[in-house]
Design a protein around this motif. Structure first.
Motif, PDB file in Angstrom:
ATOM      1  N   MET A 175       0.839  -1.184   0.000  1.00  4.95           N
ATOM      2  CA  MET A 175       0.000   0.000   0.000  1.00  4.95           C
ATOM      3  C   MET A 175       0.886   1.252   0.000  1.00  4.95           C
ATOM      4  O   MET A 175       0.686   2.146  -0.814  1.00  4.95           O
ATOM      5  CB  MET A 175      -0.923  -0.044   1.219  1.00  4.95           C
ATOM      6  N   HIS A 176       1.859   1.287   0.916  1.00  3.23           N
ATOM      7  CA  HIS A 176       2.737   2.454   1.002  1.00  3.23           C
ATOM      8  C   HIS A 176       3.505   2.665  -0.291  1.00  3.23           C
ATOM      9  O   HIS A 176       3.565   3.794  -0.805  1.00  3.23           O
ATOM     10  CB  HIS A 176       3.729   2.303   2.169  1.00  3.23           C
ATOM     11  N   ALA A 177       4.093   1.585  -0.811  1.00  4.04           N
ATOM     12  CA  ALA A 177       4.921   1.696  -2.023  1.00  4.04           C
ATOM     13  C   ALA A 177       4.093   2.114  -3.231  1.00  4.04           C
ATOM     14  O   ALA A 177       4.534   2.952  -4.031  1.00  4.04           O
ATOM     15  CB  ALA A 177       5.629   0.373  -2.292  1.00  4.04           C
ATOM     16  N   LYS A 178       2.893   1.559  -3.369  1.00  4.22           N
ATOM     17  CA  LYS A 178       2.053   1.898  -4.520  1.00  4.22           C
ATOM     18  C   LYS A 178       1.606   3.361  -4.474  1.00  4.22           C
ATOM     19  O   LYS A 178       1.613   4.053  -5.490  1.00  4.22           O
ATOM     20  CB  LYS A 178       0.847   0.959  -4.607  1.00  4.22           C
ATOM     21  N   ILE A 179       1.216   3.826  -3.312  1.00  2.00           N
ATOM     22  CA  ILE A 179       0.774   5.220  -3.198  1.00  2.00           C
ATOM     23  C   ILE A 179       1.957   6.163  -3.396  1.00  2.00           C
ATOM     24  O   ILE A 179       1.822   7.201  -4.044  1.00  2.00           O
ATOM     25  CB  ILE A 179       0.032   5.457  -1.868  1.00  2.00           C
ATOM     26  N   ALA A 180       3.119   5.777  -2.883  1.00  2.00           N
ATOM     27  CA  ALA A 180       4.326   6.595  -3.107  1.00  2.00           C
ATOM     28  C   ALA A 180       4.637   6.669  -4.602  1.00  2.00           C
ATOM     29  O   ALA A 180       4.992   7.739  -5.116  1.00  2.00           O
ATOM     30  CB  ALA A 180       5.511   6.013  -2.345  1.00  2.00           C
ATOM     31  N   LEU A 181       4.482   5.553  -5.313  1.00  2.00           N
ATOM     32  CA  LEU A 181       4.710   5.538  -6.758  1.00  2.00           C
ATOM     33  C   LEU A 181       3.725   6.458  -7.480  1.00  2.00           C
ATOM     34  O   LEU A 181       4.116   7.197  -8.392  1.00  2.00           O
ATOM     35  CB  LEU A 181       4.599   4.113  -7.304  1.00  2.00           C
ATOM     36  N   LEU A 182       2.468   6.451  -7.067  1.00  5.96           N
ATOM     37  CA  LEU A 182       1.476   7.348  -7.681  1.00  5.96           C
ATOM     38  C   LEU A 182       1.880   8.808  -7.494  1.00  5.96           C
ATOM     39  O   LEU A 182       1.800   9.603  -8.434  1.00  5.96           O
ATOM     40  CB  LEU A 182       0.091   7.102  -7.083  1.00  5.96           C
ATOM     41  N   ARG A 183       2.311   9.145  -6.305  1.00  5.71           N
ATOM     42  CA  ARG A 183       2.736  10.528  -6.047  1.00  5.71           C
ATOM     43  C   ARG A 183       3.974  10.882  -6.860  1.00  5.71           C
ATOM     44  O   ARG A 183       4.067  11.961  -7.431  1.00  5.71           O
ATOM     45  CB  ARG A 183       3.005  10.728  -4.557  1.00  5.71           C
ATOM     46  N   GLU A 184       4.920   9.956  -6.911  1.00  5.01           N
ATOM     47  CA  GLU A 184       6.156  10.166  -7.661  1.00  5.01           C
ATOM     48  C   GLU A 184       5.875  10.443  -9.137  1.00  5.01           C
ATOM     49  O   GLU A 184       6.531  11.274  -9.755  1.00  5.01           O
ATOM     50  CB  GLU A 184       6.987   8.878  -7.542  1.00  5.01           C
TER      51      GLU A 184
END
Length: 183
Positions: A1-10
């Motif tokens: 969850m954390h990694a996917k949302i961070a990727l979306l923001r990135e």
């Protein structure tokens, strides 16, 4: 969850989705992705929900729209006869169109519940259930189970998810595998 949302923001996904969403879809469904700055929720909420809201306050993922914490409300799942469908201490934490996103405070499980489940010839209103909020976000909001949020795919006369900007974006960035053409 954390990694996917961070990727979306990135990747600047909020702006990308705003550009990809047609005016007609935006008028019908609103914003397709919302990732506001996170907040802290009180300790009495399950860890998974607190972790999600620390990442983003009341996020939106396509048709999944999470409520602000002050709008969480008790919501008991009932069956077609008005009887309690599953015991538990449930709260509504969001909507998936006309369906509810429910969180069982006793177990931490997250579900999409459709009070009109009989229209899909389903035995229960629990359209999708996950053991936790992180699993729900990874597999449903940001994953391959997204097309099932409004009931089983086989019950739809059109494959609405194929034109849904959010689902198309998930496929484009590799969060959902692309379907191989049939030979």
């Amino acid at each position: 969850m954390h990694a996917k949302i961070a990727l979306l923001r990135e990747r600047g996904a909020v702006d990308v989705l705003d550009r990809l969403t047609t005016r007609r879809i935006a008028e019908q469904s609103g914003r397709r992705l919302g990732l506001r700055p996170g907040i802290s929720l009180p300790e009495h909420y399950p860890d998974g929900l607190r972790a999600l809201y620390e990442i983003s306050d009341c996020p939106t993922f396509g048709d999944l729209d999470f409520h602000p914490a002050n709008n969480f409300r008790p919501r008991q799942p009932i069956d077609a006869f008005g009887e309690i469908a599953r015991p538990g201490d449930f709260i509504e934490i969001g909507r998936a169109g006309a369906e509810y996103i429910l969180l069982d405070l006793d177990t931490g499980s997250a579900s999409i519940y459709d009070y009109l489940y009989f229209r899909h010839n389903m035995d229960s209103g629990f359209v999708i259930s996950c053991d936790s909020i992180p699993e729900f976000i990874d597999t449903v909001a940001l994953g391959a189970r997204y097309p099932d949020i409004h009931g089983p795919r086989k019950t739809w006369s059109t494959r609405w998810w194929r034109t849904d900007p959010w689902y198309k974006y998930l496929r484009e960035v590799g969060m959902v595998p692309r379907l191989r053409p049939r030979s």
